[in-house]
Design a protein around this motif. Structure first.
Motif, short mmCIF file in Angstrom:
data_model
loop_
_atom_site.label_atom_id
_atom_site.label_comp_id
_atom_site.label_asym_id
_atom_site.label_seq_id
_atom_site.Cartn_x
_atom_site.Cartn_y
_atom_site.Cartn_z
N LEU A 290 21.80 11.52 37.79
CA LEU A 290 20.89 10.38 37.81
C LEU A 290 19.71 10.59 38.76
CD1 LEU A 290 20.34 7.54 36.70
CD2 LEU A 290 21.68 6.65 38.61
N PRO A 291 19.91 11.08 39.97
CA PRO A 291 18.74 11.35 40.82
C PRO A 291 17.82 12.44 40.25
CG PRO A 291 20.73 11.41 42.13
CD PRO A 291 21.14 11.29 40.71
N VAL A 292 18.43 13.42 39.58
CA VAL A 292 17.59 14.46 38.96
C VAL A 292 16.74 13.87 37.85
CG1 VAL A 292 17.67 16.64 37.67
CG2 VAL A 292 19.26 16.25 39.56
N LEU A 293 17.33 12.98 37.06
CA LEU A 293 16.58 12.31 35.99
C LEU A 293 15.48 11.42 36.57
CD1 LEU A 293 16.44 11.55 32.91
CD2 LEU A 293 17.89 9.63 33.52
N LEU A 294 15.82 10.69 37.64
CA LEU A 294 14.81 9.82 38.25
C LEU A 294 13.70 10.64 38.91
CD1 LEU A 294 17.11 7.09 39.81
CD2 LEU A 294 15.67 6.89 37.78
N HIS A 295 14.04 11.81 39.44
CA HIS A 295 13.01 12.68 40.00
C HIS A 295 12.12 13.26 38.90
CE1 HIS A 295 11.00 15.58 42.52
NE2 HIS A 295 11.44 16.57 41.77
N HIS A 296 12.73 13.61 37.78
CA HIS A 296 11.96 14.14 36.66
C HIS A 296 11.02 13.08 36.10
CE1 HIS A 296 11.04 16.76 33.30
NE2 HIS A 296 11.32 15.77 32.47
N SER A 297 11.43 11.83 36.17
CA SER A 297 10.59 10.72 35.69
C SER A 297 9.59 10.26 36.75
CB SER A 297 11.46 9.54 35.29
OG SER A 297 12.35 9.91 34.29
N ARG A 298 9.57 10.93 37.87
CA ARG A 298 8.68 10.63 39.01
C ARG A 298 8.95 9.26 39.61
NH1 ARG A 298 4.85 14.71 39.29
NH2 ARG A 298 4.52 15.82 37.35
N ILE A 299 10.19 8.82 39.54
CA ILE A 299 10.58 7.57 40.19
C ILE A 299 11.05 7.86 41.61
CG2 ILE A 299 12.22 5.66 40.11
CD1 ILE A 299 12.10 5.88 37.05
N LEU A 300 11.75 8.98 41.80
CA LEU A 300 12.21 9.41 43.13
C LEU A 300 11.41 10.63 43.57
CD1 LEU A 300 16.11 9.28 43.06
CD2 LEU A 300 14.56 7.69 44.12
N THR A 301 11.22 10.71 44.87
CA THR A 301 10.58 11.89 45.42
C THR A 301 11.63 13.00 45.57
OG1 THR A 301 10.99 11.17 47.67
CG2 THR A 301 8.90 10.49 46.67
N THR A 302 11.17 14.19 45.89
CA THR A 302 12.08 15.32 46.06
C THR A 302 13.03 15.08 47.23
OG1 THR A 302 10.37 16.78 45.21
CG2 THR A 302 12.21 17.82 46.36
N THR A 303 12.51 14.56 48.33
CA THR A 303 13.35 14.30 49.50
C THR A 303 14.40 13.25 49.20
OG1 THR A 303 11.44 14.80 50.88
CG2 THR A 303 13.29 13.68 51.93
N ALA A 304 14.02 12.19 48.50
CA ALA A 304 14.97 11.14 48.15
C ALA A 304 16.04 11.67 47.20
CB ALA A 304 14.25 9.95 47.53
N THR A 305 15.66 12.56 46.30
CA THR A 305 16.63 13.15 45.37
C THR A 305 17.65 13.99 46.12
OG1 THR A 305 14.95 13.20 43.64
CG2 THR A 305 16.87 14.61 43.33
#
Length: 148
Positions: free
Chosen positions: A99-114
């Motif tokens: 889920l964090p990888v998907l949210l990072h790919h969608s630019r919802i989460l930053t790399t650090t947050a992921t």
């Protein structure tokens, strides 16, 4: 030298250590939520409850003394319940990891947050798994014979 051996073997120290690791996992998830947005909190909850289906399925499928099925070719229904609990738990762990990888790919989460969310989630799940395996009581036949 004896005091260090008793310090490592003390069950209270193990519980305190696991509690510290659990709090570090939740801290990382909350920091990831503050850094980006609040989606990592949902991921932390997914990791926290991911082992619950295994615990419930083991409790429901306990055969106890009432299972008189001695034929090994006949499968009991308890195995299917345990398998479903394991499947559901694995599904939640994989969902919590990707889920964090998907949210990072969608630019919802930053790399650090992921990264913080994934590491924190692994700490949370590992601690819940260790807690549950620590409190499982192993029944041995020797204990049953000595109590008679």
């Amino acid at each position: 030298m004896n005091s260090t051996a008793s310090f490592k073997g003390n069950p209270l120290n193990k519980i305190i250590g696991l509690s510290i690791v659990l709090s570090m996992g939740f801290l990382l998830v909350v920091l990831a939520g503050i850094y980006g947005n609040w989606f990592p909190i949902i991921n932390g909850i997914i990791f926290a409850v991911a082992h619950v289906p295994v615990v419930i399925s083991k409790a429901v499928s306990e055969n106890g003394d009432y299972d008189f099925n001695f034929d090994p070719s006949v499968a009991s229904s308890g195995n299917a319940i345990k398998e479903f609990g394991s499947f559901l738990s694995a599904f939640l762990v994989v969902t919590g990891f990707y889920l964090p990888v998907l949210l990072h790919h969608s630019r919802i989460l930053t790399t650090t947050a992921t990264i913080l969310t994934i590491i924190g989630g692994m700490l949370i799940y590992g601690t819940v798994y260790a807690f549950s395996s620590y409190f499982v009581e192993e029944d041995s036949e020797e204990d049953d014979l000595t109590t008679i």
